[in-house]
Structures are given as structure tokens and as C-alpha cells.
Design a protein around this motif. Structure first.
Motif, PDB file in Angstrom:
ATOM      1  N   SER A   1      36.974   6.938  21.836  1.00  0.00           N
ATOM      2  CA  SER A   1      36.439   7.616  20.654  1.00  0.00           C
ATOM      3  C   SER A   1      35.158   8.373  20.990  1.00  0.00           C
ATOM      4  O   SER A   1      34.965   9.514  20.560  1.00  0.00           O
ATOM      5  N   LEU A   2      34.283   7.744  21.754  1.00  0.00           N
ATOM      6  CA  LEU A   2      33.033   8.407  22.145  1.00  0.00           C
ATOM      7  C   LEU A   2      33.317   9.653  22.978  1.00  0.00           C
ATOM      8  O   LEU A   2      32.700  10.708  22.765  1.00  0.00           O
ATOM      9  N   LEU A   3      34.249   9.543  23.918  1.00  0.00           N
ATOM     10  CA  LEU A   3      34.588  10.694  24.753  1.00  0.00           C
ATOM     11  C   LEU A   3      35.185  11.828  23.913  1.00  0.00           C
ATOM     12  O   LEU A   3      34.843  12.997  24.109  1.00  0.00           O
ATOM     13  N   ARG A   4      36.056  11.485  22.961  1.00  0.00           N
ATOM     14  CA  ARG A   4      36.648  12.508  22.084  1.00  0.00           C
ATOM     15  C   ARG A   4      35.594  13.195  21.221  1.00  0.00           C
ATOM     16  O   ARG A   4      35.732  14.356  20.870  1.00  0.00           O
ATOM     17  N   ARG A   5      34.540  12.465  20.885  1.00  0.00           N
ATOM     18  CA  ARG A   5      33.461  13.034  20.064  1.00  0.00           C
ATOM     19  C   ARG A   5      32.487  13.873  20.884  1.00  0.00           C
ATOM     20  O   ARG A   5      31.521  14.398  20.353  1.00  0.00           O
ATOM     21  N   GLY A   6      32.735  13.960  22.186  1.00  0.00           N
ATOM     22  CA  GLY A   6      31.922  14.823  23.028  1.00  0.00           C
ATOM     23  C   GLY A   6      30.758  14.168  23.738  1.00  0.00           C
ATOM     24  O   GLY A   6      29.920  14.854  24.323  1.00  0.00           O
ATOM     25  N   VAL A   7      30.684  12.839  23.701  1.00  0.00           N
ATOM     26  CA  VAL A   7      29.624  12.147  24.443  1.00  0.00           C
ATOM     27  C   VAL A   7      29.937  12.279  25.927  1.00  0.00           C
ATOM     28  O   VAL A   7      31.045  11.956  26.359  1.00  0.00           O
ATOM     29  N   PRO A   8      28.991  12.781  26.738  1.00  0.00           N
ATOM     30  CA  PRO A   8      29.246  12.921  28.172  1.00  0.00           C
ATOM     31  C   PRO A   8      29.503  11.553  28.817  1.00  0.00           C
ATOM     32  O   PRO A   8      28.843  10.565  28.476  1.00  0.00           O
ATOM     33  N   PRO A   9      30.473  11.477  29.736  1.00  0.00           N
ATOM     34  CA  PRO A   9      30.808  10.191  30.367  1.00  0.00           C
ATOM     35  C   PRO A   9      29.623   9.500  31.033  1.00  0.00           C
ATOM     36  O   PRO A   9      29.543   8.273  31.015  1.00  0.00           O
ATOM     37  N   ASP A  10      28.699  10.278  31.590  1.00  0.00           N
ATOM     38  CA  ASP A  10      27.564   9.640  32.272  1.00  0.00           C
ATOM     39  C   ASP A  10      26.553   9.049  31.290  1.00  0.00           C
ATOM     40  O   ASP A  10      25.613   8.382  31.699  1.00  0.00           O
ATOM     41  N   GLN A  11      26.769   9.252  29.990  1.00  0.00           N
ATOM     42  CA  GLN A  11      25.897   8.667  28.973  1.00  0.00           C
ATOM     43  C   GLN A  11      26.491   7.393  28.362  1.00  0.00           C
ATOM     44  O   GLN A  11      25.907   6.787  27.482  1.00  0.00           O
ATOM     45  N   ILE A  12      27.687   7.011  28.824  1.00  0.00           N
ATOM     46  CA  ILE A  12      28.348   5.797  28.343  1.00  0.00           C
ATOM     47  C   ILE A  12      28.385   4.797  29.494  1.00  0.00           C
ATOM     48  O   ILE A  12      28.854   5.121  30.586  1.00  0.00           O
ATOM     49  N   VAL A  13      27.870   3.601  29.268  1.00  0.00           N
ATOM     50  CA  VAL A  13      27.899   2.551  30.289  1.00  0.00           C
ATOM     51  C   VAL A  13      28.946   1.525  29.888  1.00  0.00           C
ATOM     52  O   VAL A  13      28.894   0.960  28.792  1.00  0.00           O
ATOM     53  N   ALA A  14      29.923   1.310  30.764  1.00  0.00           N
ATOM     54  CA  ALA A  14      31.008   0.363  30.493  1.00  0.00           C
ATOM     55  C   ALA A  14      30.593  -1.024  30.967  1.00  0.00           C
ATOM     56  O   ALA A  14      30.396  -1.243  32.159  1.00  0.00           O
ATOM     57  N   LEU A  15      30.447  -1.949  30.033  1.00  0.00           N
ATOM     58  CA  LEU A  15      30.092  -3.326  30.362  1.00  0.00           C
ATOM     59  C   LEU A  15      31.316  -4.215  30.162  1.00  0.00           C
ATOM     60  O   LEU A  15      32.011  -4.094  29.151  1.00  0.00           O
ATOM     61  N   GLY A  16      31.570  -5.085  31.124  1.00  0.00           N
ATOM     62  CA  GLY A  16      32.713  -5.985  31.000  1.00  0.00           C
ATOM     63  C   GLY A  16      32.648  -7.089  32.026  1.00  0.00           C
ATOM     64  O   GLY A  16      31.908  -6.998  33.003  1.00  0.00           O
ATOM     65  N   ARG A  17      33.430  -8.141  31.799  1.00  0.00           N
ATOM     66  CA  ARG A  17      33.436  -9.276  32.724  1.00  0.00           C
ATOM     67  C   ARG A  17      34.137  -8.955  34.028  1.00  0.00           C
ATOM     68  O   ARG A  17      33.800  -9.507  35.064  1.00  0.00           O
ATOM     69  N   ASN A  18      35.112  -8.074  33.994  1.00  0.00           N
ATOM     70  CA  ASN A  18      35.897  -7.761  35.183  1.00  0.00           C
ATOM     71  C   ASN A  18      35.769  -6.269  35.491  1.00  0.00           C
ATOM     72  O   ASN A  18      36.497  -5.455  34.930  1.00  0.00           O
ATOM     73  N   VAL A  19      34.847  -5.916  36.383  1.00  0.00           N
ATOM     74  CA  VAL A  19      34.623  -4.493  36.664  1.00  0.00           C
ATOM     75  C   VAL A  19      35.801  -3.855  37.387  1.00  0.00           C
ATOM     76  O   VAL A  19      35.931  -2.639  37.381  1.00  0.00           O
ATOM     77  N   ALA A  20      36.681  -4.664  37.977  1.00  0.00           N
ATOM     78  CA  ALA A  20      37.870  -4.090  38.605  1.00  0.00           C
ATOM     79  C   ALA A  20      38.737  -3.392  37.555  1.00  0.00           C
ATOM     80  O   ALA A  20      39.396  -2.394  37.842  1.00  0.00           O
ATOM     81  N   LYS A  21      38.715  -3.909  36.323  1.00  0.00           N
ATOM     82  CA  LYS A  21      39.467  -3.282  35.244  1.00  0.00           C
ATOM     83  C   LYS A  21      38.827  -1.975  34.784  1.00  0.00           C
ATOM     84  O   LYS A  21      39.418  -1.243  34.006  1.00  0.00           O
ATOM     85  N   ALA A  22      37.618  -1.704  35.245  1.00  0.00           N
ATOM     86  CA  ALA A  22      36.912  -0.487  34.836  1.00  0.00           C
ATOM     87  C   ALA A  22      37.087   0.640  35.854  1.00  0.00           C
ATOM     88  O   ALA A  22      36.466   1.688  35.719  1.00  0.00           O
ATOM     89  N   ASP A  23      37.936   0.440  36.863  1.00  0.00           N
ATOM     90  CA  ASP A  23      38.120   1.480  37.882  1.00  0.00           C
ATOM     91  C   ASP A  23      38.498   2.824  37.275  1.00  0.00           C
ATOM     92  O   ASP A  23      37.959   3.859  37.644  1.00  0.00           O
ATOM     93  N   ASP A  24      39.417   2.817  36.306  1.00  0.00           N
ATOM     94  CA  ASP A  24      39.831   4.080  35.701  1.00  0.00           C
ATOM     95  C   ASP A  24      38.697   4.723  34.906  1.00  0.00           C
ATOM     96  O   ASP A  24      38.592   5.943  34.840  1.00  0.00           O
TER      97      ASP A  24
END
Length: 70
Positions: A19-42
Motif C-alpha cells: 500500500s505504501l509503495l502504491r501511494r508513492g512512498v519511495p522504497p528507501d523510505q520504508i524499513v521492513a522489520l521482521g523476525r525472519n529477514v530471509a523472507k524479506a529478500d524480495d
């Protein structure tokens, strides 16, 4: 300004990131936090920095930037 999305590797967190990406937020301004960073590869492939994070443990974030393999 950066936006941290907790649970970004889960179902709801991914929907929020999309949703954030569709609204035009630049990817480098979004930090993906999660327990398994391997799932964040994409997400990193799309330009989002990521960090292993858990609400049950106190850990230091070792930022993983796009293109990072460690």
C-alpha cells in the motif's frame, strides 16, 4: 522521514508495504522489520532496507541494505 513496518514479512505487513509503495512512498523510505529477514529478500530486491526485529527479544538492528547478502 522513514516508515518502519513491523511484521513486514507477514501477511498484514506485506499488505501495508504494498500500500505504501502504491501511494508513492519511495522504497528507501520504508524499513521492513521482521523476525525472519530471509523472507524479506524480495523486499530488499525492490529497494527496501530490512532488519531482524522481534517484540519478544531485545536485539540490535544490523541493517541489511538492498543488494546485501549478509
Amino acid at each position: 522521514m522513514s516508515i518502519a513496518v513491523t511484521g513486514a514479512t507477514g501477511h498484514l505487513g506485506r499488505l501495508i508495504v504494498e500500500s505504501l509503495l502504491r501511494r508513492g512512498v519511495p522504497p528507501d523510505q520504508i524499513v521492513a522489520l521482521g523476525r525472519n529477514v530471509a523472507k524479506a529478500d524480495d523486499l530488499r530486491d525492490r529497494g527496501l532496507p530490512s532488519c531482524r526485529s522481534s517484540t519478544t527479544t531485545s536485539t540490535r538492528c544490523a541493517w541489511r541494505s538492498p543488494g546485501s547478502t549478509s
